[in-house]
Design a protein around this motif. Structure first.
Motif, PDB file in Angstrom:
ATOM      1  N   ILE A 165       0.869  -1.172   0.000  1.00  0.00           N
ATOM      2  CA  ILE A 165       0.000   0.000   0.000  1.00  0.00           C
ATOM      3  C   ILE A 165       0.905   1.221   0.000  1.00  0.00           C
ATOM      4  N   ARG A 166       1.088   1.802  -1.176  1.00  0.00           N
ATOM      5  CA  ARG A 166       2.032   2.906  -1.303  1.00  0.00           C
ATOM      6  C   ARG A 166       1.487   4.194  -0.731  1.00  0.00           C
ATOM      7  N   CYS A 167       0.159   4.329  -0.764  1.00  0.00           N
ATOM      8  CA  CYS A 167      -0.478   5.526  -0.221  1.00  0.00           C
ATOM      9  C   CYS A 167      -1.848   5.109   0.298  1.00  0.00           C
ATOM     10  N   PRO A 168      -2.170   5.376   1.552  1.00  0.00           N
ATOM     11  CA  PRO A 168      -3.443   4.907   2.108  1.00  0.00           C
ATOM     12  C   PRO A 168      -4.611   5.733   1.599  1.00  0.00           C
ATOM     13  N   ASN A 169      -5.821   5.204   1.769  1.00  0.00           N
ATOM     14  CA  ASN A 169      -6.984   6.002   1.406  1.00  0.00           C
ATOM     15  C   ASN A 169      -7.143   7.157   2.391  1.00  0.00           C
ATOM     16  N   TYR A 170      -8.097   8.049   2.109  1.00  0.00           N
ATOM     17  CA  TYR A 170      -8.190   9.282   2.884  1.00  0.00           C
ATOM     18  C   TYR A 170      -8.500   9.031   4.357  1.00  0.00           C
ATOM     19  N   PRO A 205     -18.306   1.832   4.458  1.00  0.00           N
ATOM     20  CA  PRO A 205     -18.008   2.041   5.864  1.00  0.00           C
ATOM     21  C   PRO A 205     -16.832   1.219   6.348  1.00  0.00           C
ATOM     22  N   ASP A 206     -16.569   0.079   5.739  1.00  0.00           N
ATOM     23  CA  ASP A 206     -15.482  -0.772   6.193  1.00  0.00           C
ATOM     24  C   ASP A 206     -14.172  -0.204   5.685  1.00  0.00           C
ATOM     25  N   GLY A 207     -13.524   0.607   6.540  1.00  0.00           N
ATOM     26  CA  GLY A 207     -12.396   1.396   6.112  1.00  0.00           C
ATOM     27  C   GLY A 207     -11.385   0.733   5.229  1.00  0.00           C
ATOM     28  N   PRO A 208     -10.653  -0.295   5.703  1.00  0.00           N
ATOM     29  CA  PRO A 208      -9.571  -0.809   4.894  1.00  0.00           C
ATOM     30  C   PRO A 208     -10.044  -1.572   3.674  1.00  0.00           C
ATOM     31  N   TYR A 209     -11.356  -1.785   3.544  1.00  0.00           N
ATOM     32  CA  TYR A 209     -11.833  -2.496   2.373  1.00  0.00           C
ATOM     33  C   TYR A 209     -12.102  -1.531   1.216  1.00  0.00           C
ATOM     34  N   ALA A 210     -12.062  -0.225   1.502  1.00  0.00           N
ATOM     35  CA  ALA A 210     -12.267   0.740   0.432  1.00  0.00           C
ATOM     36  C   ALA A 210     -11.024   0.804  -0.435  1.00  0.00           C
ATOM     37  N   PRO A 211     -11.194   1.125  -1.737  1.00  0.00           N
ATOM     38  CA  PRO A 211     -10.013   1.203  -2.603  1.00  0.00           C
ATOM     39  C   PRO A 211      -9.056   2.274  -2.129  1.00  0.00           C
ATOM     40  N   THR A 212      -7.783   2.023  -2.248  1.00  0.00           N
ATOM     41  CA  THR A 212      -6.800   3.053  -1.963  1.00  0.00           C
ATOM     42  C   THR A 212      -6.723   3.970  -3.152  1.00  0.00           C
ATOM     43  N   ASP A 213      -5.939   5.036  -3.009  1.00  0.00           N
ATOM     44  CA  ASP A 213      -5.851   5.997  -4.088  1.00  0.00           C
ATOM     45  C   ASP A 213      -4.951   5.524  -5.209  1.00  0.00           C
ATOM     46  N   GLU A 214      -4.423   4.309  -5.097  1.00  0.00           N
ATOM     47  CA  GLU A 214      -3.692   3.750  -6.224  1.00  0.00           C
ATOM     48  C   GLU A 214      -4.487   2.602  -6.835  1.00  0.00           C
ATOM     49  N   GLN A 215      -5.787   2.635  -6.628  1.00  0.00           N
ATOM     50  CA  GLN A 215      -6.672   1.600  -7.160  1.00  0.00           C
ATOM     51  C   GLN A 215      -6.225   0.213  -6.720  1.00  0.00           C
ATOM     52  N   ASP A 216      -5.832   0.143  -5.486  1.00  0.00           N
ATOM     53  CA  ASP A 216      -5.355  -1.122  -4.935  1.00  0.00           C
ATOM     54  C   ASP A 216      -6.209  -1.447  -3.728  1.00  0.00           C
ATOM     55  N   GLU A 217      -6.870  -2.593  -3.720  1.00  0.00           N
ATOM     56  CA  GLU A 217      -7.763  -2.912  -2.630  1.00  0.00           C
ATOM     57  C   GLU A 217      -6.998  -3.483  -1.446  1.00  0.00           C
ATOM     58  N   PRO A 218      -7.003  -2.826  -0.290  1.00  0.00           N
ATOM     59  CA  PRO A 218      -6.499  -3.499   0.897  1.00  0.00           C
ATOM     60  C   PRO A 218      -7.387  -4.684   1.182  1.00  0.00           C
ATOM     61  N   TYR A 219      -6.760  -5.853   1.381  1.00  0.00           N
ATOM     62  CA  TYR A 219      -7.538  -7.081   1.478  1.00  0.00           C
ATOM     63  C   TYR A 219      -8.320  -7.139   2.756  1.00  0.00           C
ATOM     64  N   GLU A 220      -9.391  -7.889   2.701  1.00  0.00           N
ATOM     65  CA  GLU A 220     -10.220  -8.148   3.875  1.00  0.00           C
ATOM     66  C   GLU A 220      -9.731  -9.431   4.518  1.00  0.00           C
ATOM     67  N   SER A 221      -9.771  -9.473   5.844  1.00  0.00           N
ATOM     68  CA  SER A 221      -9.114 -10.555   6.560  1.00  0.00           C
ATOM     69  C   SER A 221      -9.577 -11.935   6.131  1.00  0.00           C
TER      70      SER A 221
END
Length: 508
Positions: free
Chosen positions: A63-68, A114-130
């Protein structure tokens, strides 16, 4: 592996570990740091579902840059720093999205779900869900869970729970002091690699791990399991995190031999599962989920199918208890894929039972019966040398107890009671917690099946065991039984059970 059909004008950028972020985590385990992120988010009104695997992915540079939302949380946690100070790439350098000006604050509500880390990051990279994608070959699934009424209610319940346990992560650092166990303190206190912690905390090099460290780690896992079998989870959970921190400090320090490294990875993963189970049994489902994710990530990194199967096994059980039955089925099936090459029929039997529990939660009687039949057939093949050490609890009593839970979820109360009674009768006296659990299951099934006098008698037997056993799960089951029995106060023994149950200390 097939190559991608997507072409790019630029070669893929190699990942760089985020060393700065790893340093900021300090001596905390990924799971503990994830809990700190969630608390910080609540402090500023954000909602993120950070877990150990998300932290691991940040540190690995994926994750090079996190979502907002994460940006706001991280900047709150480390005031005066920018994203680049935290080791992230500037937002303007991240591909795929337009960047906002440097002096523009993050949007008020930038997450797409609402599920924060499941939202797309700003590099169009999905942080995975556990636990979202239960494919044993793919460690990180791309799909996010749906925001249903069920998940919203679960989040609300979790937030309420975490407010009641806000101090838990601080107290977890007090290593084995107090309550359940003076016994537990003496037993776990012998896990002696504390010399790793001060050196790591001070940023100094630590000694490389040796075979004695790996052996001590494995012994800590055994001791925690023995104490849980006898006393339940509530008095152990906050104290068992100390060995886990030490285990991951040893992994960071490295080992001189690959065999020792393999043992450390296996031991750290098993310890994460044990600590996760203590959280699970004491009602801290979100903490349990994070620890199981930590174990699964460790298994994937070390290529350990036995550890992966164990992590998925516990994840399935947690998903069932947390009201996510479809996830339970998928996790159990992923566990079976990982475990199949191991050659343990007993392990496959247990995993079939985990799957049966998921089908029961979905009210799929046919699917549940098929999985139960498979579990029974596999169990009858007998034990083997391939059976994992952690499965020492799995005998005929556990088989009966898990089947009882399936029939209970399907509403066949008297059939469930027959299996629960058999489970309590068959259980080795060493497993005090399980005897209490099976008897609590029996009491609840009898109460719901219209036999209040027998239910009260079973409930009183459980109350007799609560001096030795501290398990929120068992107390929650008893509370449900008491509610069912309230209209039957005049039945033989019911009043005595209700009065004695009412005198119990309330759950936090």
């Amino acid at each position: 592996m097939t190559s991608s059909t997507v072409t790019s004008s630029q070669p893929p950028r190699p990942q760089r570990p985020n060393i700065v972020f790893r340093r900021l985590r300090g001596q905390r385990s990924p799971g503990e740091f994830a809990a700190a992120v969630r608390r910080a988010a609540r402090d500023i009104g954000e909602r993120v579902s950070c877990d150990a695997r998300y932290i691991g992915r940040v540190e690995a540079g994926e994750i090079r840059c996190p979502n907002y939302a994460y940006e706001r949380v991280f900047l709150h946690m480390f005031p005066g720093r920018t994203l680049t100070d935290l080791g992230f790439a500037p937002r303007s350098a991240v591909r795929g999205r337009g960047s906002r000006p440097a002096d523009e604050p993050p949007p008020e509500h930038a997450e797409s779900r609402p599920d924060g880390p499941y939202a797309p990051t700003d590099e169009q990279d999905e942080p995975y869900e556990s636990y979202g994608q239960y494919e044993s070959r793919e460690p990180y699934g791309p799909q996010a869970p749906q925001d249903t009424c069920e998940t919203r209610e679960a989040r609300a319940a979790h937030e309420c729970h975490e407010r009641n346990h806000e101090e838990s992560d601080v107290r977890r650092r007090a290593f084995m002091t107090g309550s359940t166990a003076t016994v537990a303190a003496a037993s776990l206190g012998a896990f002696g690699m504390a010399s790793v912690s001060p050196a790591t905390a001070a940023g100094r090099p630590v000694h490389r791990a040796g075979t004695s460290d790996a052996g001590a780690l494995q012994e800590a896992v055994r001791r925690i399991r023995v104490l849980d079998d006898r006393h339940g989870a509530d008095g152990l959970y906050r104290r068992a995190a100390a060995p886990l921190r030490t285990a991951y400090a040893l992994l960071d320090a490295g080992a001189t031999r690959q065999a020792t490294t393999d043992r450390l990875y296996s031991g750290a993963g098993e310890l994460a599962i044990s600590v996760g189970w203590l959280a699970h049994d004491s009602g801290r489902f979100d903490d349990a989920r994070s620890h199981y994710a930590e174990a699964l990530a460790t298994a994937r990194m070390s290529g350990d199918p036995a550890l992966e199967a164990h992590a998925f096994c516990n994840s399935a059980f947690l998903a069932r208890d947390a009201g996510r039955p479809r996830e339970a089925v998928r996790a159990a099936q992923a566990a079976q894929r990982a475990a199949r090459p191991l050659g343990s029929a007993r392990l496959m039997s247990l995993l079939a039972l985990r799957e049966a529990g998921g089908w029961a939660g979905l009210a799929d009687r046919a699917g549940c019966e098929r999985a139960l039949a498979r579990a029974q057939a596999l169990y009858e093949r007998g034990p083997s040398e391939a059976d994992p050490e952690w499965m020492s609890f799995y005998g005929e009593a556990e088989l009966e107890g898990l089947e009882a839970q399936c029939w209970s979820m399907l509403g066949d109360w008297l059939r469930a009671a027959r299996h629960a009674r058999r489970a309590a009768h068959l259980q080795d006296p060493h497993f005090t917690r399980n005897i209490a659990l099976y008897t609590a299951e029996l009491a609840d099934d009898l109460a719901r099946g219209g036999r209040p006098d027998e239910a009260a008698a079973a409930g009183l037997r459980v109350l007799d065991l609560l001096d030795e056993v501290q398990s929120s799960r068992i107390q929650t089951m008893l509370a449900g039984t008491a509610r069912v029995l309230l209209p039957h106060r005049r039945a033989s023994g019911v009043s005595a059970f209700l009065d004695r149950h009412a005198s119990l200390p309330r759950l936090a």
